[in-house]
Design a protein around this motif. Structure first.
Motif, short mmCIF file in Angstrom:
data_model
loop_
_atom_site.label_atom_id
_atom_site.label_comp_id
_atom_site.label_asym_id
_atom_site.label_seq_id
_atom_site.Cartn_x
_atom_site.Cartn_y
_atom_site.Cartn_z
N UNK A 165 6.52 -1.81 5.03
CA UNK A 165 6.13 -0.23 4.16
C UNK A 165 5.76 1.19 5.09
N UNK A 166 5.65 2.16 4.83
CA UNK A 166 6.12 3.08 4.75
C UNK A 166 4.53 2.79 5.86
N UNK A 167 4.48 3.80 6.99
CA UNK A 167 3.15 3.72 7.51
C UNK A 167 2.84 4.87 7.20
N UNK A 168 3.52 6.28 7.06
CA UNK A 168 2.85 7.34 6.69
C UNK A 168 2.15 7.04 4.70
N UNK A 169 3.26 7.14 3.94
CA UNK A 169 3.45 7.00 2.51
C UNK A 169 2.40 6.22 2.17
N UNK A 170 1.44 5.85 3.01
CA UNK A 170 0.92 4.63 2.51
C UNK A 170 -0.62 4.99 2.70
N UNK A 171 -1.72 4.29 1.51
CA UNK A 171 -3.22 4.53 0.92
C UNK A 171 -3.77 4.08 2.24
N UNK A 172 -4.83 4.19 2.84
CA UNK A 172 -5.60 4.72 3.54
C UNK A 172 -6.10 3.23 3.87
N UNK A 173 -6.44 2.38 2.97
CA UNK A 173 -7.01 1.05 3.78
C UNK A 173 -6.08 -0.32 3.18
N UNK A 184 1.09 -0.90 0.27
CA UNK A 184 -0.32 -0.11 0.51
C UNK A 184 1.05 1.52 -0.07
N UNK A 185 2.07 1.30 0.13
CA UNK A 185 2.52 2.47 0.00
C UNK A 185 2.56 3.46 -1.04
N UNK A 186 2.39 4.36 -1.28
CA UNK A 186 2.46 5.42 -1.93
C UNK A 186 3.69 6.37 -2.26
N UNK A 187 3.57 5.92 -3.66
CA UNK A 187 5.19 6.86 -4.87
C UNK A 187 5.73 8.46 -4.38
N UNK A 188 6.45 8.36 -4.33
CA UNK A 188 6.21 10.20 -4.90
C UNK A 188 6.51 10.60 -6.32
N UNK A 201 -5.96 1.98 11.13
CA UNK A 201 -5.20 2.30 12.40
C UNK A 201 -5.57 1.70 13.77
N UNK A 202 -6.91 1.74 13.62
CA UNK A 202 -7.22 0.61 15.09
C UNK A 202 -7.29 -0.82 14.77
#
Ligand code: PLP
Length: 396
Positions: free
Chosen positions: A288-296, A156-160, A271-272
């Motif tokens: 994977x990154x927990x910040x640059x990540x898709x919400x689901x 789920x990581x979001x690339x820059x 997050x729950x």
């Protein structure tokens, strides 16, 4: 609560009932061929396809004429990679992609490599992200395309992507992105991000299977893979799947209207789920990154358990693991290995893909089931005291 609970949204999503409703008349009443120019059946189908094209374009900030309908993201990726390679044969023979791409990018690249192209696979950092500096270093005078996915289907990581497109454009190289996992869940704007080609599929955003699209920025040259009646401006011949395209358009409209609010809800649920696993399971880590990540998306590894037993025991949840089942062998995921995980940790992983139809109660149930199972798998083997009387006569 219906069991098992579906949390495999990266594999596919349920078709939204509103999408089904929009599609139905195009099977029974408006069944014309969108290419029929002589009668109202054809006109009705063509108008519906035009409306759907506008809806899909709007979801990604494109112009309608830049959207080519395909059978899904696999085909869109093939068309982008092979089509650009073919169209730019006189300019170069090098493509840059990433180790953690979906097979629908890696395998077309492997085919092109067999045909003599040079393919560079960028590594990722331990958090799953590609750095602009590594892309910069890989580009050369022969590079004709960069292909980097927007949201990874496992972690789920979001690339820059905006920065990466900037690096490619500084060398006049177009950028393709596989946005199959992105479009329904994170904002996508091809203009703002400088994306030149973008792959979509309807079934990852609550639409039907077997329909997708390739966005091709005006002016980018792509050779067709499929020749025939010249549909889709000659880029993809074949009679259009009108009901599916109509469903794709409706699904895109719903995502555009509801995505922002839904992202907040999904992030809270995700997050729950993580909080519950993290609080009661020692040795659980996020991949994977927990910040640059898709919400689901949540992808965790659980140290000290056998990956096979983990997935086999988790009967209440439809999730997937960091393993690709190639025939009978379980092979650990190339994505998790690219992050630096060893085989055991990669195999002992669970990918959760939350979605529009998941509830908080479902998250709680699944979290409880995972925790109970891991505790059971980690418990020491019971030792039985065997008395003489219990043994077969021959062994006494
Ligand atoms: C699902 C997926 C694909 C394949 O899409 P299809 O429409 O099933 O062909 C390609 N890339 C990514 C990242 C995906 O998640």
């Amino acid at each position: 609560m219906d069991l098992p609970i579906y949390m495999d949204g990266h594999a596919t999503t349920r078709v939204d009932p509103r999408v089904v409703e929009a599609m139905l008349p195009f099977f029974s009443d408006h069944y014309g061929n969108a290419a029929s120019r002589q009668h109202r059946f054809g006109w009705r189908a063509r108008d519906a396809v035009s409306a759907a094209r506008a809806s899909v374009a709007k979801l990604i900030g494109a112009a309608a004429r830049e959207v080519c309908f395909t059978s899904g993201a696999t085909e869109s990726n093939n068309l982008a990679l092979k089509g650009v390679a073919e169209a730019s044969r006189d300019r170069g023979n090098h493509i840059v992609t990433v180790e953690t791409e979906h097979r629908a990018v890696l395998d077309p690249c492997a085919r092109l490599a067999q045909q003599g192209l040079r393919i560079s696979h960028l590594p990722v950092r331990a958090d799953g992200l590609v750095t602009p500096a590594s892309l910069e270093a890989a580009l050369g005078p022969e590079t004709v395309l960069v292909s980097i996915m927007l949201v990874n289907n496992e972690i789920g990581v979001v690339q820059p992507i905006r920065e990466l497109a900037g690096v490619a454009h500084a060398r006049r190289v177009p950028l393709h992105t596989d946005a199959a996992q992105a479009a329904g869940f994170v904002p996508v704007d091809v203009a703002a991000a400088g994306i030149d080609l973008l792959s979509l599929t309807a079934h990852k955003l609550y639409g039907p299977k077997g329909v997708g699209a390739l966005f091709v920025r005006r002016g980018v040259a792509v050779a067709a893979l499929m020749d025939g009646g010249g549909h889709e401006a000659g880029l993809r011949s074949g009679t259009l799947n009108v009901p599916a395209i109509v469903g794709f358009g409706r699904a895109a409209d719903i995502c555009r209207e509801e995505r922002a609010g839904e992202a907040v809800r999904l992030r809270r649920l995700r997050d729950r789920l993580w909080e519950k696993l993290h609080r009661s399971l020692p040795g659980v880590s996020v991949n994977g990154s927990m910040t640059a990540r898709a919400p689901h998306n949540l992808n965790v590894s659980i140290a000290g358990v056998n990956g096979e037993q983990l997935l086999a025991g988790l009967s209440d949840a439809a999730v997937s693991s960091g393993a690709a089942c190639t025939s009978s062998r379980r092979e650990s995921s190339h994505v998790l290995r690219a992050l630096g995980l060893d085989d055991a940790l990669a195999l002992a992983s669970i990918r959760f893909g939350l979605g529009r139809f998941n509830t908080e109660a479902e998250v709680d149930h699944v979290a409880g089931a995972v925790c109970a199972l891991v505790k059971q798998l980690r418990a020491p083997e019971p030792i039985f005291e065997v008395g003489d009387d219990d043994l077969p006569a021959a062994w006494r």
